[in-house]
Design an enzyme around this catalytic site. Structure first.
Site, PDB file in Angstrom:
ATOM      1  N   GLY A  38       0.828  -1.410   0.314  1.00 46.86           N
ATOM      2  CA  GLY A  38       0.288   0.033   0.017  1.00 46.86           C
ATOM      3  C   GLY A  38       0.404   0.918   0.188  1.00 46.86           C
ATOM      4  O   GLY A  38       2.593   0.981  -0.051  1.00 46.86           O
ATOM      5  N   ASP A  86       0.092   3.873   4.981  1.00 40.95           N
ATOM      6  CA  ASP A  86      -1.390   3.671   5.183  1.00 40.95           C
ATOM      7  C   ASP A  86      -1.120   2.976   6.308  1.00 40.95           C
ATOM      8  O   ASP A  86      -2.596   2.784   6.950  1.00 40.95           O
ATOM      9  CB  ASP A  86      -1.410   2.516   4.322  1.00 40.95           C
ATOM     10  CG  ASP A  86      -1.772   3.149   2.728  1.00 40.95           C
ATOM     11  OD1 ASP A  86      -1.942   4.897   3.063  1.00 40.95           O
ATOM     12  OD2 ASP A  86      -1.951   2.718   1.310  1.00 40.95           O
ATOM     13  N   LYS A 146       1.217   0.061   7.515  1.00 39.70           N
ATOM     14  CA  LYS A 146       1.257  -1.334   6.324  1.00 39.70           C
ATOM     15  C   LYS A 146       2.321  -2.018   8.235  1.00 39.70           C
ATOM     16  O   LYS A 146       2.012  -2.893   8.916  1.00 39.70           O
ATOM     17  CB  LYS A 146       2.349  -1.495   5.601  1.00 39.70           C
ATOM     18  CG  LYS A 146       2.267  -1.320   4.427  1.00 39.70           C
ATOM     19  CD  LYS A 146       2.568  -1.432   3.150  1.00 39.70           C
ATOM     20  CE  LYS A 146       3.738  -0.303   3.876  1.00 39.70           C
ATOM     21  NZ  LYS A 146       3.109   1.552   2.904  1.00 39.70           N
ATOM     22  N   THR A 206       6.561  -4.957   3.672  1.00 34.19           N
ATOM     23  CA  THR A 206       7.447  -3.944   2.541  1.00 34.19           C
ATOM     24  C   THR A 206       6.883  -2.533   2.203  1.00 34.19           C
ATOM     25  O   THR A 206       5.844  -2.152   2.684  1.00 34.19           O
ATOM     26  CB  THR A 206       6.743  -4.850   1.376  1.00 34.19           C
ATOM     27  OG1 THR A 206       5.158  -4.356   0.937  1.00 34.19           O
ATOM     28  CG2 THR A 206       6.785  -6.545   0.941  1.00 34.19           C
ATOM     29  N   HIS A 244       7.098   2.920  -0.544  1.00 32.67           N
ATOM     30  CA  HIS A 244       8.129   3.855  -1.152  1.00 32.67           C
ATOM     31  C   HIS A 244       7.911   3.112  -2.585  1.00 32.67           C
ATOM     32  O   HIS A 244       8.387   2.202  -2.735  1.00 32.67           O
ATOM     33  CB  HIS A 244       9.233   4.353  -0.850  1.00 32.67           C
ATOM     34  CG  HIS A 244       9.110   6.250   0.344  1.00 32.67           C
ATOM     35  ND1 HIS A 244       9.024   7.273  -0.191  1.00 32.67           N
ATOM     36  CD2 HIS A 244       8.450   6.136   1.371  1.00 32.67           C
ATOM     37  CE1 HIS A 244       8.692   7.832   0.104  1.00 32.67           C
ATOM     38  NE2 HIS A 244       8.926   7.257   1.357  1.00 32.67           N
ATOM     39  N   GLY A 288      56.145  10.780 -27.326  1.00 25.10           N
ATOM     40  CA  GLY A 288      57.901  10.632 -26.407  1.00 25.10           C
ATOM     41  C   GLY A 288      59.053  10.555 -27.300  1.00 25.10           C
ATOM     42  O   GLY A 288      58.784  10.050 -28.639  1.00 25.10           O
ATOM     43  N   SER A 316      62.460   8.774 -28.953  1.00 26.99           N
ATOM     44  CA  SER A 316      62.841   7.359 -28.394  1.00 26.99           C
ATOM     45  C   SER A 316      64.058   7.810 -26.793  1.00 26.99           C
ATOM     46  O   SER A 316      64.841   8.804 -27.001  1.00 26.99           O
ATOM     47  CB  SER A 316      64.024   7.772 -29.588  1.00 26.99           C
ATOM     48  OG  SER A 316      64.932   6.602 -29.235  1.00 26.99           O
ATOM     49  N   SER A 372      55.642   8.696 -32.358  1.00 25.06           N
ATOM     50  CA  SER A 372      54.807   9.730 -33.051  1.00 25.06           C
ATOM     51  C   SER A 372      54.945  11.418 -33.066  1.00 25.06           C
ATOM     52  O   SER A 372      54.008  11.904 -32.562  1.00 25.06           O
ATOM     53  CB  SER A 372      52.909   9.614 -32.439  1.00 25.06           C
ATOM     54  OG  SER A 372      53.462   8.673 -31.247  1.00 25.06           O
TER      55      SER A 372
END
Lengths: 299, 633
Positions: free
Chosen positions: B31, B35, B37, B111, B114, B467, B469, B541
């Site tokens: 519920g 309520d 419970k 239970t 929410h 970077g 070598s 690179s």
């Protein structure tokens, strides 16, 4: 024909125990020597028959258990044929840890909670079965059968997994562990009824006998060895008492009782008006005590 | 828990036998919030004298701002066992209570109301026989009333008690009660409950909780507890076909091979024929073993070990079943799914689907519609949000054995587990298998990058080490590769030297060849990232343009540029391959930093200065960066 009550509880527990073995690589049973542990041990023997339980049992010894408990612990593995590991937090022993000198809270944290964490880490256990029941205490009433623990062994009650039907989520992340409570749905009465029906051996402290006790803080504390300090205003009395639960002797109150057999205990339970954990000091040493201890990794 | 009888019976054995044969009713309360419970269950326990004195005394101990109603005991506090619950005055998680009366045993799940704790309500409802749905008389039917009623009916709850609570607060008016009952009956017609029993109650004061109240003379039905003690339960599943999900195979020695499990439905006797569900192999039961000796027969709920007459292939996840009434075996089916997680359910994502003993990879191939819980109307949806219910087609990687949930709650359910967090994110109720003709086969489904990387529990990435070598790129990348591997991550290291020995062995060191070198390795890295891998690229690179080209090939956020910054003289001092010596002597042309430029990155994701640092520490720092990236996703 419907399955009677105890058979149903038994079947549920066996199913859970087998599920742990089927899904975890390195499980262990936490064996506390009490009545619930004795029932859990019995169920484990049943679950894998004709084989023996494929996991060891672990006792985290705080060094303050009743002497009779330790004798019983050392005898059972030989009689039933199972592996028992005993772990003691040596750091705590070195510090001279004890409930009289350090208080119940610190003692329990160091010797029990920390000891347990050490042992789980030392052996690398991924899952630990234990005999806790939901009817013992109201934060336990909220716990799942499969209860996940963080890397630090903590229980987070707000993050519990939903647990539906008998379909358990047994997956854990790296470093996380699972605690499993096959006796979740058993009541104290069920436990005693089952002990009677299955003739399960238990420590004789559960049966009434004349024992030396001191009345302290409203509890009857048994003088189990010479380490117990007796205050000038206290008197050691021989009284007919028994224990409803067993823990560290200075933290576990006896109850006056004439119940000397399991049927006597069951008869006594039909009239008793207090819960079994009333005799456990560690439940009430602070508000929300059990939940706090569990969050830190206590069972 | 204590018991109602105040005088101990003389014959304890007879009492226990009678006690043990009482039937069990599992019920839960649901519920809307407030309520009442928890208060109702507290009242049931209290009035039935099932609360221990120390537990009552303890209510005084637990301070709660919500309990400030004078001297009255706040009964809800008996149930709300968590600190957060007492602080907020609401129920967050399901609490289980055990009640025994002279007539029956009860397992009660209290239970939460929410919406955000729907998962905990489902936990309590999944094993229940009956639901008590509470309604606040002042409020009437609310959204949560409808929602919980719908979920209860979905989960197969057959019996409902409609507890019209706080009837004292509307002056015990019959009219209010009857209007609420009439409203509810109209709404619940669709839900197919076998029985709905309305009762006007006041949980706080105990009206009609355990005995009839003088305040409601117009109500002539049973009080709540009387009704719960008497309500007819549905017969157990013994009449249903035999289902035995195999939990594990027991092989303690060469002579014994048994199948352990709990009988989900039906009965089995020694000599009965059985079929292995997935393979269709037929055999018979040779023995039913348990600790107390061999049994001739066993039924629903019993945990036994079956020894079969023939060697068959039946491991965990399979099912032994009655030959005449077999379950479905399929890898495609339709199911109702309740979603619990804050991240939505997405069709196409890979999850783990777990039945009682089986576990397979699964994905939702189609979300057919979502069910609007307030109106029970079907609505189109692309995903399921938390607490939503949808009807889905599900495809599993391997076939599973199952029944329709409406035929068998034990063999028709599953849970959905997230691969990364291991959380239980959903619950499923199988409707029916899909016919092959309608199917999209698993293998034909789009398996994309996110599906692949989710399977590996990682985010794909291209870690681009640039970077000079000798700056330490490969050393750090190697360290990182080892760390990732140890963590169970799937990574691969593309090293400049190694790639030049194979894929790029036709390339030299001219500017054009250097660009082509980077282009090729970037394409390879892209393919690997698409396979869900973490790719470590260790290449000098030197040119910004090529690094940008590589970055643009990858998906947003996937390219991580790591500038391994070591001053030239330090690189020359280290000179691990003796190259600087040669280059400085003029014996290598186009050597980066010496006779060819190095364009340092302007905005690298990570800038690592190596001087005075241990490579393993630097690798760890990168690993932490990856971890944070994963968490922030």
């Amino acid at each position: 024909m419907t399955l009677i009550h105890l058979r149903r509880l038994e079947a549920e527990a066996i199913h859970v125990i087998r599920e742990v073995v089927a899904t975890f690589s390195n499980p262990v049973v936490l064996y506390s020597i009490g009545k619930d542990s004795s029932v859990l041990l019995h169920l484990a023997m049943k679950a894998f028959y004709p084989a023996k339980p494929p996991f060891p049992f672990l006792h985290v010894d705080t060094k303050w258990k009743f002497r009779e408990m330790i004798e019983f612990r050392d005898r059972m593995p030989r009689e039933l044929g199972f592996d028992l590991l005993v772990h003691v937090n040596q750091d705590g022993v070195d510090q001279g840890m004890g409930p009289f000198t350090h208080g119940s809270n610190v003692h329990t944290h160091v010797m029990k909670t920390m000891g347990l964490r050490q042992a789980l880490e030392k052996y690398g256990f991924t899952a630990a079965l234990a005999g806790a029941r939901r009817d013992e205490e109201k934060s336990r009433a909220k716990e799942r059968i499969f209860s996940i623990r963080s890397l630090q062994h903590g229980w987070d009650p707000t993050r519990q997994r939903p647990e539906m039907w008998k379909t358990y989520n047994t997956r854990v992340g790296q470093g996380e562990t699972m605690r499993i409570f096959p006796l979740s749905n058993w009541t104290e009465f069920d436990i005693w009824q089952y002990i009677l029906r299955e003739e399960i051996p238990i420590v004789s402290l559960y049966f009434a006998a004349r024992r030396p006790v001191v009345k302290r803080d409203g509890m009857l504390i048994m003088v189990d060895d010479e380490r117990m300090p007796i205050q000038p205003d206290e008197k050691v009395l021989e009284q007919q008492v028994r224990f409803r639960t067993l823990g560290c002797y200075p933290l576990t109150g006896a109850v006056e009782s004439e119940a000397a057999t399991v049927p006597d205990i069951l008869r006594e339970m039909l009239t008793v008006r207090t819960s079994e954990r009333q005799s456990r000091l560690i439940d009430t040493d602070e508000v929300g005590a059990m939940e706090k201890k569990k969050r830190e990794g206590y069972f | 828990m204590s018991y109602v009888q105040s005088i101990p019976p003389h014959d304890i054995e007879a009492h226990l036998a009678q006690h043990d044969h009482k039937s069990i009713l599992r019920f839960f309360t649901c519920g809307s919030v407030d309520d009442g419970k928890s208060t109702l269950i507290g009242r049931l326990l209290y009035d039935a004298k099932l609360i221990f004195e120390d537990q009552l005394a303890n209510l005084g101990r637990v301070g709660s701002p919500g309990a400030a109603n004078g001297k009255e005991i706040d009964l809800a506090l008996l149930l709300d066992g968590l600190e957060a619950e007492r602080e907020q005055g609401i129920t967050i998680d399901v609490a289980y209570r055990y009640i025994t009366t002279s007539k029956r045993k009860f397992i009660v799940a209290d239970t939460p109301g929410h919406e955000e704790y729907t998962r905990n309500m489902v936990t309590g409802a999944s094993t229940a026989d009956l639901a008590i749905i509470l309604i606040d008389s002042r409020q009437g039917i609310l959204q949560q009333t409808r929602r919980h009623s719908y979920i209860a009916s979905l989960l197969g709850i057959r019996h409902v008690v409609l507890a019209v609570n706080k009837i004292d607060l509307v002056g015990f008016q019959q009219q209010v009660y009857e209007e609420i009952v009439a409203d509810y009956m109209v709404f619940a017609k669709e839900l197919g409950f076998a029985s709905i029993r309305p009762i006007p109650i006041s949980a706080r004061d105990g009206d009609n909780v355990i005995s009839a109240s003088a305040n409601t003379p117009w109500y002539r039905g049973a009080a709540l507890l009387e009704y719960l003690e008497a309500v007819e339960l549905d017969p157990m599943d013994q009449a249903k076909p035999f289902r035995f999900p195999v939990q594990m195979v027991m092989r303690p020695n060469a002579d014994f091979r048994g199948y352990a499990g709990q009988i989900a439905s039906g009965r089995i006797s020694v000599g009965d024929p059985v079929v292995v569900a997935k393979s269709g192999q037929r055999t018979s039961v040779k023995a039913i073993v348990n600790y107390d000796g061999e049994l001739a027969t066993a039924g629903e709920g019993e945990a036994v070990t079956l020894v079969l007459a023939d060697e068959v292939d039946a491991s965990r996840g399979n099912m032994l079943v009655a030959p005449g009434a077999r379950p479905f075996v399929a890898d495609q089916f339709q199911a109702h799914v309740i979603w619990f997680d804050s991240s939505p359910m997405l069709p196409g994502r890979s999850y783990i689907l777990r039945t009682e003993t089986d576990s397979v990879s699964a994905m939702v191939t189609a979300l057919k519609h979502q069910v609007n819980i307030n109106s029970c109307i079907r609505e189109a949806a692309k995903s399921l949000q938390m607490n939503e219910v949808g009807v889905c087609n599900i495809s599993t990687q391997a076939p599973i054995a199952f029944d329709a949930y409406t035929d068998n709650r034990a063999t028709g359910n599953f849970i959905i587990v997230d691969r990364v967090t291991n959380a239980t994110v959903g619950a499923g109720l199988i409707d029916f298998p899909l016919r092959r003709a309608d199917n999209v086969h698993w293998h034909a489904l789009e398996v994309n990058k996110s599906a692949r990387s989710a399977l590996k529990n990682q985010l794909p990435a291209v870690l681009w080490f640039t970077g000079l070598s000798g700056s330490g790129k490969s050393t750090i990348a190697n360290e990182l590769d080892r760390i990732l591997h140890a963590q169970g991550k799937h990574a691969y290291l593309l090293d400049g030297d190694n790639v030049r020995h194979g894929l790029n062995r036709d390339l030299g060191f001219t500017e054009e060849d250097r660009v082509e070198n980077i282009r090729r390795v970037a394409e390879v890295a892209k393919l690997m990232a698409d396979a869900g891998l973490i790719v470590l690229v260790s290449f000098i690179s030197p040119f910004r343009d090529e690094r940008r080209m590589a970055r643009e090939l990858m998906d947003e956020g996937e390219f991580i540029e790591i500038f391994v910054d070591t001053p030239l003289d330090e690189c020359a001092r280290r000179d691990p391959k003796g190259l600087y010596e040669k280059a400085l002597a003029g014996r290598i042309a186009n050597f980066t930093g010496v006779s060819s430029p190095y364009e340092a990155p302007e905005n690298p994701e990570l800038h690592i200065r190596t001087v005075g640092q241990e490579p393993s520490d630097l690798a760890l720092a990168i690993e932490e960066f990856l971890e944070r990236r994963m968490e922030s996703k």
